[in-house]
Each structure stands twice: as C-alpha cells, then as structure tokens.
Design an enzyme around this catalytic site. Sequence first.
Site, PDB file in Angstrom:
ATOM      1  N   SER A   1       0.809  -1.219   0.000  1.00 49.81           N
ATOM      2  CA  SER A   1       0.000   0.000   0.000  1.00 49.81           C
ATOM      3  C   SER A   1       0.844   1.271   0.000  1.00 49.81           C
ATOM      4  O   SER A   1       0.412   2.297  -0.542  1.00 49.81           O
ATOM      5  CB  SER A   1      -0.924   0.017   1.219  1.00 49.81           C
ATOM      6  OG  SER A   1      -1.858  -1.025   1.154  1.00 49.81           O
TER       7      SER A   1
ATOM      8  N   PHE B   1     -10.936   8.189  16.221  1.00 49.39           N
ATOM      9  CA  PHE B   1     -12.045   7.455  16.807  1.00 49.39           C
ATOM     10  C   PHE B   1     -11.675   6.093  17.390  1.00 49.39           C
ATOM     11  O   PHE B   1     -12.545   5.402  17.915  1.00 49.39           O
ATOM     12  CB  PHE B   1     -13.152   7.305  15.755  1.00 49.39           C
ATOM     13  CG  PHE B   1     -13.619   8.632  15.233  1.00 49.39           C
ATOM     14  CD1 PHE B   1     -14.339   9.492  16.037  1.00 49.39           C
ATOM     15  CD2 PHE B   1     -13.297   9.039  13.944  1.00 49.39           C
ATOM     16  CE1 PHE B   1     -14.757  10.726  15.571  1.00 49.39           C
ATOM     17  CE2 PHE B   1     -13.701  10.275  13.466  1.00 49.39           C
ATOM     18  CZ  PHE B   1     -14.438  11.128  14.285  1.00 49.39           C
TER      19      PHE B   1
ATOM     20  N   HIS C   1      -6.765  -9.971   4.374  1.00 44.83           N
ATOM     21  CA  HIS C   1      -5.578 -10.585   4.966  1.00 44.83           C
ATOM     22  C   HIS C   1      -5.947 -11.684   5.957  1.00 44.83           C
ATOM     23  O   HIS C   1      -5.218 -12.669   6.118  1.00 44.83           O
ATOM     24  CB  HIS C   1      -4.715  -9.534   5.673  1.00 44.83           C
ATOM     25  CG  HIS C   1      -3.853  -8.718   4.763  1.00 44.83           C
ATOM     26  ND1 HIS C   1      -2.966  -9.289   3.870  1.00 44.83           N
ATOM     27  CD2 HIS C   1      -3.734  -7.372   4.614  1.00 44.83           C
ATOM     28  CE1 HIS C   1      -2.332  -8.327   3.206  1.00 44.83           C
ATOM     29  NE2 HIS C   1      -2.780  -7.155   3.624  1.00 44.83           N
TER      30      HIS C   1
ATOM     31  N   ASP D   1      -5.674   0.538  -4.164  1.00 46.78           N
ATOM     32  CA  ASP D   1      -4.219   0.591  -4.232  1.00 46.78           C
ATOM     33  C   ASP D   1      -3.638  -0.701  -4.798  1.00 46.78           C
ATOM     34  O   ASP D   1      -2.629  -0.689  -5.497  1.00 46.78           O
ATOM     35  CB  ASP D   1      -3.620   0.906  -2.853  1.00 46.78           C
ATOM     36  CG  ASP D   1      -4.222   0.056  -1.738  1.00 46.78           C
ATOM     37  OD1 ASP D   1      -5.143  -0.744  -2.001  1.00 46.78           O
ATOM     38  OD2 ASP D   1      -3.780   0.208  -0.579  1.00 46.78           O
ATOM     39  N   HIS D   2      -4.297  -1.808  -4.505  1.00 46.32           N
ATOM     40  CA  HIS D   2      -3.814  -3.110  -4.981  1.00 46.32           C
ATOM     41  C   HIS D   2      -4.947  -4.120  -4.857  1.00 46.32           C
ATOM     42  O   HIS D   2      -6.009  -3.818  -4.297  1.00 46.32           O
ATOM     43  CB  HIS D   2      -2.598  -3.573  -4.169  1.00 46.32           C
ATOM     44  CG  HIS D   2      -2.881  -3.634  -2.681  1.00 46.32           C
ATOM     45  ND1 HIS D   2      -3.657  -4.619  -2.116  1.00 46.32           N
ATOM     46  CD2 HIS D   2      -2.535  -2.802  -1.671  1.00 46.32           C
ATOM     47  CE1 HIS D   2      -3.763  -4.404  -0.821  1.00 46.32           C
ATOM     48  NE2 HIS D   2      -3.099  -3.298  -0.516  1.00 46.32           N
TER      49      HIS D   2
END
Length: 495
Positions: free
Chosen positions: A117, A290, A340, A377-378
Amino acid sequence: MKNHKLLLVSAVTAALSGCAASTQTAGVDAPQKNDVWYQQAQADIAKAKANKPIDKPAKNVILFVGDGMSVGTITAARIFEGQRQGLMGEEYKLAMESMPYVALSKTYNTDAQTPDSAGTASAMVTGVKTKQGVISVDDNVKRGFCTTVKGNEAKTAWEMAAEKGLSVGVVSTARITHATPATSYAHSADRDWESDASMPNIAKNQGCVDIAQQLIGFNNGQGMDVVFGGGRREFLPTTVVDPEGKKGKRKDGKNLVEQWQTMHPSGEYVYDKTGFDAIDPSADKIFGLFESSHMQYEADRRNEEPSLAEMTSKAIDVLAKNQQGYLLMVEAGRIDHAHHDGNAARALADTVAYDDAIKAALAKTDPQDTLIIVTADHAHTFISNGYSDRGNPILGLSKKNGKYNLDAYGKRYTTLSYGNGPGAVASAADRPNPSEDEVTKLDYRQQSLIKLDSETHSGEDVAIFARGPEAYLFQGAVEQNYIFHVMNEALGLAK
C-alpha cells in the site's frame, strides 16, 4: 488506362460504402428486441451517447481508495449487497459502477511485482512510482535508511493544493498514520515509522521525523483542514490513557493531540460518535481520532463510531466552505485487513460501506466542478469459482441445479476462496466438509490453497472509476502514478 482503373475502383468503393451505410441505417429485424436484457442494453447505449466529456478545470477533487479492493471484490460486493436487498444479486449495481469513465490501474512497485500500500498510494499522490514500504519519496530512497530521504521527497498533491490555497483533508477507517493516508502528508523511509516508538534510534538521531508528528506539522504547521480516522495511540505518550482506556505509544513524552489543540485554538478535536455528531462545520479545522488503532469493521461498528459515509459527508461539508476548492482522500482501509484475515464477510461489508461513502459524495457534489476518482491501491488473491447457480448466496456453499458442488474428494466448498491465507490445511484429507450454516457466519475464514498466517496481496490490475472534470482522461490500462497527473490536470497543481 491507369486513370480509368482508378476511377472504376473509386466508383466500386463508393458503391460498397453506400451499400454498407444503407444497410447499417436500415438494420435488420432482431426477434429478441423485446427481451428485457436487450432493451436494457439499448437504454444503456442511449445513456452513454448522451454523456459528454467535461473538459475544463475542476474546483474540487475527491480520491477514493478502497484498500485491497480487487475487481473480484467489487463483483462479490455487488452480489452481496444485491442479495441483502432481496435480489438475486448479480444484476445489482454499486454506486461506483454508475460512474461514466473506467480504466485499469497497473499496481506494481518499482521493486515488486506484487505491491504494498505504501508504494502504490505514493504513486497515486505524487505522480511517480516508488519502492514497497516507503512513503511519498522517489525510487532513490532505500527502505529503513533515513539518510536516503533528504532530497528525494516527492511532493504530494495535498501539499501542492494546500500551498495553492485549497482546503485539504484525509479520511480513513484505518489508523490515519497507516500507509495509504500517510502518503498524502508525510515523507518517510519506512511506512512503519508511525510514531517515534516505531523508529530506530539511528533514524531519530539522523533527523527523521515520525509520521504522526509530520501530520501535526503539515503545511508548515497550518495542518490539514479535516482529519478523520483511527490511530489515537500514535499521537499520545505511554503515560497517557485515552478516553476509551487505551494507552498511547509515544516514548518521547509528546502529546500531539494537545499540541494540535494549542496550534488550532478555533479547531475541534473529537474522539467518539457523540463528539462527531456535534461538530460545527464552520469550525476552522477538525481532528477526529475514533480508535486507539484501526476503526471497527463495518460489520462490528454498531453505530459506536461514525461510518465512512458519515465521515465523508462531514468532511465535504467542512472543506466546501473554501471557495477556492478542496482536495480530499477517503480510504476504506479495512477491506484489506479482512482479506488478509481470509474473512470475506467483513471484506464485503466494508466494501459496501465504502460504496455508501461514494454514493454520499456523488449526491453532495456537482459533476461540473468536482472530479471524483474511485480506485484501489492493490488487489488480493480473492476469487469466485465453482459454477454456482444464479442467485446462490455469495458467502454460501457452491451449488449447481440446487445441489452442492463437490471437489474430487467428495467435499463441499464455498463460491469464494483465496489463493493463500489462514484458511488452508495441510492436505485434502484434512480439509473440512463445511455446512451452509458454518460458512455464512461472520467470522468464517474462507478456504485457501497455500497456508499462510496472513493472506497476501496480488499483482493484478485494479479498477478506476471517475466522474467530473477531466474524468474522461481515464482510458485503457494506465500506470498507477497516472492518477496524480489527472488530478493535476484538473486542479493545475504542478507546473
């Protein structure tokens, strides 16, 4: 004789052209013309013809980044949300898919076929490709080596926009110091240097500054106009316990939240949904953290934190006060984390939440003055397989003609799976024979081929969707750094 032949050829060519034109104009009868699919496609053709490129400068640009949102993730999320709405699913259309211009982004890093990333996001915000693991620096920087950074910083679109007088903001469901959001404001030899606690002493002694501190010092201390995300721990010292009972990580004793409040006395700092809901959009600057680390997955959020759509809407309200315009990044950071973990249910729920944020932005902005870019991004090793029936539950077991599809060992399997990750087993004999009830639970980890503790990215292209001024420049398959150049074309940031 030669001229006669030329005239004859010209006459025949003209006749054939006329015949072709006449045939094309007249058309032939299509017996399927009353079919719903045929008529829908004809309506789509008419809509496409009516769409004209907006070739003029933009006032505002919003870059949406779905971290890890592969094309396969988009497909599965489309079906997932369609089925949640009571449809078969495949015919559903996400908000991002309604945008008129589409291209493919080539995501490799300068040193990696399968990217990370940091390198991919850096390409999008600086206009140059770079290595894995580094933040908004060029390819001359060696990861982890502080001394290679100086002189090799790649100025970001956010820095340029702030210098030009535009308002700037970044929103993420990940830690705001995490790789993708960090690329908008920081320059670092290592994406992991989120706070001083994560930096080696040699890097600190050589003058490198951690990512959280760079956010506070952005634009010579003037700061971002809007920051929403997680990562509170990176801004607080170990001696401080935040309002939710979590300790900070900083070892230098600095309380960067207090420092930000001192620097921006007319700004607002918020840390929960109550504070977020009470934000006054007329405030000078807004800083919202947050969670101690990443924000909750959408499936676990239970309205205890603002959604990505709510944060996006609020950010637009705040930034739009600037008549010169704004530049905003919105990242759905946790699509990637769920992938992941081999957990498709959470990945798809977060993708739909990301699409809700896109829908909110499309509704709140004018396509004549705001360029909206939606991309990733990927990709990930996430696949759909098994010849499932139309409308089969996308998180369920693969079925054909109402019967379970079985592997060569007589075992059931899901439509969705991963090329690698925690869902793999040592052998086919060890692979479980899952039930429908088991695989549709939120915590279920899809089966994968290669056993890894964490599923990996993949090197395939990702999609780009765009609407607004200069959006038509997204055509074909482009290098990922091209995204910066379209933003620059729209806003005129760099010479």
